[in-house]
Design a protein around this motif. Structure first.
Motif, PDB file in Angstrom:
ATOM      1  N   ARG A   1       0.830  -1.208   0.000  1.00 36.97           N
ATOM      2  CA  ARG A   1       0.000   0.000   0.000  1.00 36.97           C
ATOM      3  C   ARG A   1       0.860   1.253   0.000  1.00 36.97           C
ATOM      4  O   ARG A   1       1.866   1.313   0.700  1.00 36.97           O
ATOM      5  N   ARG A 233       8.515   4.313  -6.853  1.00 38.88           N
ATOM      6  CA  ARG A 233       9.400   3.453  -6.073  1.00 38.88           C
ATOM      7  C   ARG A 233      10.615   4.267  -5.676  1.00 38.88           C
ATOM      8  O   ARG A 233      11.332   4.760  -6.550  1.00 38.88           O
ATOM      9  N   PHE A 240      11.554  -5.322  -0.612  1.00 44.55           N
ATOM     10  CA  PHE A 240      10.227  -5.323   0.015  1.00 44.55           C
ATOM     11  C   PHE A 240       9.705  -3.926   0.363  1.00 44.55           C
ATOM     12  O   PHE A 240       8.797  -3.766   1.156  1.00 44.55           O
ATOM     13  N   SER A 242       7.722  -0.408   0.251  1.00 39.48           N
ATOM     14  CA  SER A 242       6.399  -0.014  -0.223  1.00 39.48           C
ATOM     15  C   SER A 242       6.527   1.118  -1.224  1.00 39.48           C
ATOM     16  O   SER A 242       7.456   1.911  -1.173  1.00 39.48           O
ATOM     17  N   ARG A 243       5.560   1.200  -2.107  1.00 40.36           N
ATOM     18  CA  ARG A 243       5.478   2.352  -2.996  1.00 40.36           C
ATOM     19  C   ARG A 243       5.174   3.608  -2.179  1.00 40.36           C
ATOM     20  O   ARG A 243       4.578   3.542  -1.114  1.00 40.36           O
TER      21      ARG A 243
ATOM     22  N   VAL B  42      13.825  -4.683  -7.526  1.00 45.78           N
ATOM     23  CA  VAL B  42      12.501  -5.159  -7.955  1.00 45.78           C
ATOM     24  C   VAL B  42      12.381  -5.090  -9.478  1.00 45.78           C
ATOM     25  O   VAL B  42      12.000  -6.057 -10.131  1.00 45.78           O
ATOM     26  N   TRP B  96       5.699  -8.346 -10.452  1.00 46.61           N
ATOM     27  CA  TRP B  96       5.047  -7.074 -10.805  1.00 46.61           C
ATOM     28  C   TRP B  96       3.915  -6.766  -9.826  1.00 46.61           C
ATOM     29  O   TRP B  96       3.805  -5.652  -9.310  1.00 46.61           O
ATOM     30  N   VAL B  98       3.184  -8.234  -6.710  1.00 47.06           N
ATOM     31  CA  VAL B  98       3.432  -8.261  -5.264  1.00 47.06           C
ATOM     32  C   VAL B  98       4.516  -7.266  -4.856  1.00 47.06           C
ATOM     33  O   VAL B  98       4.379  -6.552  -3.858  1.00 47.06           O
ATOM     34  N   LEU B  99       5.620  -7.207  -5.631  1.00 42.69           N
ATOM     35  CA  LEU B  99       6.745  -6.383  -5.195  1.00 42.69           C
ATOM     36  C   LEU B  99       6.774  -5.018  -5.868  1.00 42.69           C
ATOM     37  O   LEU B  99       7.262  -4.054  -5.294  1.00 42.69           O
ATOM     38  N   ASP B 100       6.272  -4.924  -7.109  1.00 36.61           N
ATOM     39  CA  ASP B 100       6.387  -3.659  -7.836  1.00 36.61           C
ATOM     40  C   ASP B 100       5.168  -2.776  -7.599  1.00 36.61           C
ATOM     41  O   ASP B 100       5.221  -1.819  -6.829  1.00 36.61           O
ATOM     42  N   GLN B 102       2.043  -3.421  -6.191  1.00 33.84           N
ATOM     43  CA  GLN B 102       1.554  -3.617  -4.822  1.00 33.84           C
ATOM     44  C   GLN B 102       0.097  -3.237  -4.573  1.00 33.84           C
ATOM     45  O   GLN B 102      -0.584  -3.878  -3.796  1.00 33.84           O
ATOM     46  N   ILE B 103      -0.353  -2.154  -5.197  1.00 37.71           N
ATOM     47  CA  ILE B 103      -1.681  -1.618  -4.862  1.00 37.71           C
ATOM     48  C   ILE B 103      -2.720  -2.244  -5.792  1.00 37.71           C
ATOM     49  O   ILE B 103      -2.653  -2.075  -7.009  1.00 37.71           O
TER      50      ILE B 103
END
Lengths: 269, 205
Positions: A1, A233, A240, A242-243, B42, B96, B98-100, B102-103
């Motif tokens: 998230r 990013r 791991f 988050s964005r 990533v 893509w 899960v790690l990149d 994400q949302i």
């Protein structure tokens, strides 16, 4: 998230965020003059000779001519600026630049009243810039700013990084840094500056005007046609991380929003 | 020479291929976590595993032309190549998602709104029924339809090549070479003689 509330502020000119490491900033670059891979510039840019170096300033200026880098540096104030840097590809860094405000250089040349835009050109020297031997871009690389953007105190001519000389892969010896715009506006290894009345056509816009505009202000609400610009990013976070939410004008809204009052930013992207 | 290779290949089992296939993604993941994939691990993992998937799928498209034009019989490895390619593309998608990105909402809107992602996703979806019908019982059960169904690999790999070209900024040489290889491998399958006679008879009619 994505993080909802970014934890940083800008004090004076500097962001309070932790800068990326020298290693990160100098090993991950877009500088197609040395190849299209992110690690190509770090591997190939050593071939570039940056001394002697001069900048041709022409067009609507009082004192056109060739300005030697040494002469320029003797007359300007070098500052450290810790700026947020946001690439159009949706990654970002925090970079401690050393440099001087572009307005000092433009005033040195004297701006004629009819000048409205500034056009910049990167060096074209395919014997040293291996990427220029391929027709990936229409060389030499060209960028441009509106005059008020160019004169803004945030707009920097960078000459260094972490108090060291600017590495070649980051655009030595002289590059533009416009922290509220996508990184490709911050043209590297500048040899020519032209003041003019008409809006210059920047290289990426010439290639694909749907994807890359003239203004290219960082804007989470205006997507790139191929990807969202809502998040980014942050380089250095590891596998791991988050964005992070992308901020309007890359967080410099307070300082620069006035420049674009009344403009439709979804049309002038 | 070719006969000797073919005879040798008959004795080589296919299972080591599946075992070896696990090594690259495990290595990429380990290298990413331990900081050996540069400062943007990533993206690096995503691109490396995606490219490897495309390479393996292209290799699977080479099997038939190699047999037809060089007499080299690698047919027994084709299923492994197809499944391994699918596995890599699945991992590429997983990195893509899960790690990149994400949302979740952004993943859905990217698939829906961004042509290169739509195309990449389409290529993956086309391969799902192929992977699902790759075991012997399915081949027997589907009979002639199995061959028809598995022609879906052609559009799938073609879309993968297009996806690679589109995700780069500007027209870059590397992805164009991959796309050219895919197109060439597909063209080799066009039954030329038939096409020409059909075309000639249409012209004279």
């Amino acid at each position: 998230r994505a993080q909802e509330v970014p934890v940083f502020e800008i004090q004076g000119f500097d962001t309070t965020e932790t800068p990326n490491s020298f290693e990160e900033i100098t090993s991950y670059n877009n500088f197609y003059e040395f190849g299209t891979g992110k690690d190509d510039p770090a591997r190939h840019a050593h071939a570039l000779t940056t001394d002697p170096w001069s900048v041709e300033i022409d067009g609507l200026v009082e004192r056109p001519g060739s300005y030697g880098l040494g002469d320029i540096l003797a007359k300007v104030d070098i500052d450290e600026r810790i700026y947020r840097f946001r690439c159009v590809e949706a990654w970002s860094m925090v970079i401690p630049w050393n440099g001087f405000e572009l307005n000092q250089l433009l005033n040195m040349a004297g701006i004629q009243p009819s000048a409205k835009y500034v056009r910049f050109e990167t060096l074209y020297r395919p014997e040293e810039m291996s990427g220029q031997n391929r027709p990936i871009l229409d060389w030499p690389y060209v960028e441009g700013l509106r005059l008020d953007e160019a004169m803004h105190p945030l707009t920097l001519m960078a000459t260094g990084l972490y108090g060291k000389e600017l590495p070649n892969q980051n655009g030595a010896p002289l590059r533009l840094v416009v922290p509220w715009k996508y990184g490709f506006k911050s043209i590297k290894s500048i040899v020519k500056i032209t003041l003019q009345e008409e809006q210059p056509v920047n290289t990426w816009k010439a290639i694909n005007h749907r994807e890359y505009g003239f203004y290219s202000n960082v804007n989470p609400d205006v997507s790139h046609p191929r990807w969202s610009q809502a998040t980014e990013r942050r380089i250095g976070g590891g596998v791991f991380a988050s964005r992070v939410a992308t901020l309007k004008f890359n967080g410099y809204e307070e300082q620069v929003a006035d420049l674009y009052r009344g403009m439709d930013l979804s049309k002038n992207y | 020479m070719i006969d000797r290779i073919n005879r040798f290949m008959r004795q080589v089992p296919t299972w080591p291929l599946y075992v070896a296939a696990v090594i690259p993604p495990v290595w990429y993941f380990y290298a990413g976590v331990t900081g050996q994939l540069g400062v943007d691990p990533v993206k690096s993992m995503e691109h490396k595993i995606g490219l490897l998937g495309l390479q393996v799928l292209i290799a699977s498209l080479c099997v038939t032309p190699l047999r037809r034009y060089a007499g080299l019989n690698l047919l027994k490895f084709r299923r492994a190549l197809g499944l391994i390619g699918f596995f890599y593309i699945f991992l590429h998608l997983l990195v893509w998602v899960v790690l990149d990105v994400q949302i979740f909402s952004q993943i859905i809107s990217d698939i829906y709104k961004r042509p290169y992602i739509t195309i990449g996703m389409g290529a993956f979806v086309l391969m799902i029924p192929l992977a699902a019908t790759s075991y012997n019982a399915a081949i027997r059960k589907l009979g002639r339809n199995w061959r028809k169904l598995h022609k879906l690999v052609y559009p799938a790999v073609l879309l993968g090549g297009v996806h690679f070209v589109m995700l780069r900024k500007g027209w870059q040489i590397e992805p164009l070479l991959y796309l050219a290889a895919v197109v060439a491998l597909l063209l080799l399958r066009v039954p030329v003689r038939q096409k020409i006679t059909r075309w000639m008879s249409r012209e004279s009619a």
